[in-house]
Design a protein around this motif. Sequence first.
Motif, PDB file in Angstrom:
ATOM      1  N   UNK A   1      -3.515  -5.084  -1.766  1.00 25.82           N
ATOM      2  CA  UNK A   1      -4.655  -4.853  -0.885  1.00 25.82           C
ATOM      3  C   UNK A   1      -5.099  -3.390  -0.873  1.00 25.82           C
ATOM      4  N   UNK A   2      -4.337  -2.522  -1.518  1.00 27.05           N
ATOM      5  CA  UNK A   2      -4.678  -1.095  -1.546  1.00 27.05           C
ATOM      6  C   UNK A   2      -5.853  -0.841  -2.482  1.00 27.05           C
ATOM      7  N   UNK A   3      -6.582   0.245  -2.229  1.00 29.65           N
ATOM      8  CA  UNK A   3      -7.697   0.622  -3.101  1.00 29.65           C
ATOM      9  C   UNK A   3      -7.188   0.927  -4.500  1.00 29.65           C
ATOM     10  N   UNK A   4      -7.989   0.524  -5.486  1.00 29.71           N
ATOM     11  CA  UNK A   4      -7.583   0.744  -6.869  1.00 29.71           C
ATOM     12  C   UNK A   4      -7.450   2.234  -7.164  1.00 29.71           C
ATOM     13  N   UNK A   5      -8.313   3.031  -6.579  1.00 34.98           N
ATOM     14  CA  UNK A   5      -8.259   4.481  -6.799  1.00 34.98           C
ATOM     15  C   UNK A   5      -6.928   5.053  -6.340  1.00 34.98           C
ATOM     16  N   UNK A   6      -6.398   4.515  -5.240  1.00 36.54           N
ATOM     17  CA  UNK A   6      -5.101   4.971  -4.743  1.00 36.54           C
ATOM     18  C   UNK A   6      -3.962   4.456  -5.616  1.00 36.54           C
ATOM     19  N   UNK A   7      -4.087   3.231  -6.072  1.00 34.79           N
ATOM     20  CA  UNK A   7      -3.035   2.635  -6.894  1.00 34.79           C
ATOM     21  C   UNK A   7      -2.845   3.392  -8.201  1.00 34.79           C
ATOM     22  N   UNK A   8      -3.947   3.834  -8.833  1.00 41.79           N
ATOM     23  CA  UNK A   8      -3.829   4.491 -10.131  1.00 41.79           C
ATOM     24  C   UNK A   8      -3.329   5.930 -10.030  1.00 41.79           C
ATOM     25  N   UNK A   9      -3.176   6.429  -8.815  1.00 44.46           N
ATOM     26  CA  UNK A   9      -2.623   7.775  -8.620  1.00 44.46           C
ATOM     27  C   UNK A   9      -1.159   7.781  -9.066  1.00 44.46           C
ATOM     28  N   UNK A  10      -0.776   8.656 -10.005  1.00 44.03           N
ATOM     29  CA  UNK A  10       0.622   8.678 -10.499  1.00 44.03           C
ATOM     30  C   UNK A  10       1.641   8.905  -9.387  1.00 44.03           C
ATOM     31  N   UNK A  11       1.273   9.743  -8.397  1.00 49.68           N
ATOM     32  CA  UNK A  11       2.203  10.003  -7.307  1.00 49.68           C
ATOM     33  C   UNK A  11       2.472   8.726  -6.512  1.00 49.68           C
ATOM     34  N   UNK A  12       1.411   7.989  -6.250  1.00 48.49           N
ATOM     35  CA  UNK A  12       1.559   6.739  -5.507  1.00 48.49           C
ATOM     36  C   UNK A  12       2.316   5.709  -6.338  1.00 48.49           C
TER      37      UNK A  12
END
Length: 337
Positions: A142-153
Motif C-alpha cells: 500500500x506504500x507509494x511506489x516512489x517510497x518503495x524504490x528508495x534504496x534506504x527504504x
Amino acid sequence: MLLLLVVFAMGISDKEEIIDETKNVRTRSRKISGILPDQTMCKYAFQYVWKERQGKIYILLKEISALLNALLPLANMIVPGMIINELVSGRSVRRIVFYVTVLLMFPAIQNIANYFLEKKTNKLSLQLNLIFNEQFYNHVLDMDYELIENPEVQGKKERADDALSGIIIVVDQINELTKAFISLFVVSSVIVTLNPFVILLVVIVILMNSMMAKRMNLQKHDLGKKLSDFDWYQGGVSYMLNHFSYAKEIRIFNIKSLLIGLFTKSKVESNVLEIEYRKCNWRLGLFQTATNLLQQGILYAYLVYRVIFQQLPIGNMTIYLSSVGQFSNSLGSVFDA
C-alpha cells in the motif's frame, strides 16, 4: 532488528533519522546477544501481539506456563531436605513415601503440562507469524511506489521482514521474566527463615556480576561495531572470489592474488579484534567464578556453623543451599533482563 520493524511500521519520514536508526542496529547481532529489548520495545511487542485474538490466548498460556514452571520445581528444592530430616529423626515410613511420591509426581506433572502448553503455543506462534507477515506485506504494497524504490527504504523493508519473528521472542522473554519474579518471591520467603543477610549477600554478588557484565558488554559493543565494518568489506571481497560472475574478469585481469591478499589482510586485522571480543567473555567468566566461589564459601561456612553449634537439621541445610542457588539464578535472570 525489532527496532527496524517498529520504525518501518510507524512510517518515519525523516531519512536522516532512518539512517541513524539503521546504523545503531547493524548486522553484528552478537554484540547485543543475551540483552532484552528496552521497555519501550517490550511494550510495543506485547501490544502488537495482544491486539490479535490468537495473541491474547498465546500470552495467557505463556503466563500459565511461567507460573507452573516457577512453582512446581520448588518440590525438588524442598522435598529432598524433608526426606533427609525424616530419615535422620522421625523415620516415619508413611511420611517418607508421601515425600517420595511428591518428588516423583511433580516433575511428571510439569512435563505433561509443558507438553500440552507448548503444543498449543507453538501452533499459535505459527498462526501469529502468518498474520504479522500478511499485515506487513499489505502495508508494504500500500506504500507509494516512489517510497518503495528508495534504496534506504528497501534496506529497512528487508530488515523489518526478517525481524517479524522477533516480536514473539520478546513476548517469550517477558514471560521468562515473569517466571523469574515469581520464583524470586517464593524462594526468598524460604531464605528469610534462615537469615535475611543471605539474600543481601546474593544480591551483592549478582550486582557485582551485573556491573562486570555491563562493562564487558560495552567493550564488546565497541568491538562489534569495528568488526561489523570488517564484515562488510570481507563480504564484498569474498563475494567476488566465490561468485561465478566475477570469474572471467579475475582471469582476464589476473587479479586473483590481489583479491586474496586483500581478503587475507583484512581477516588478519579482524582476527585481532575477534580475539579481544572473546577475551571479554573469558574475563567475565573468570570474574563470575570468583564471586560465586566467594558466595558459596560464605554460605557453606555459615550453614556448617548453624548445624554444629545451633542444631540446624541436615535436611534444612540442603533446603537452604538449594534455595540460595535457585534465588541466585532467578535474580540473575532479572538483572540480565
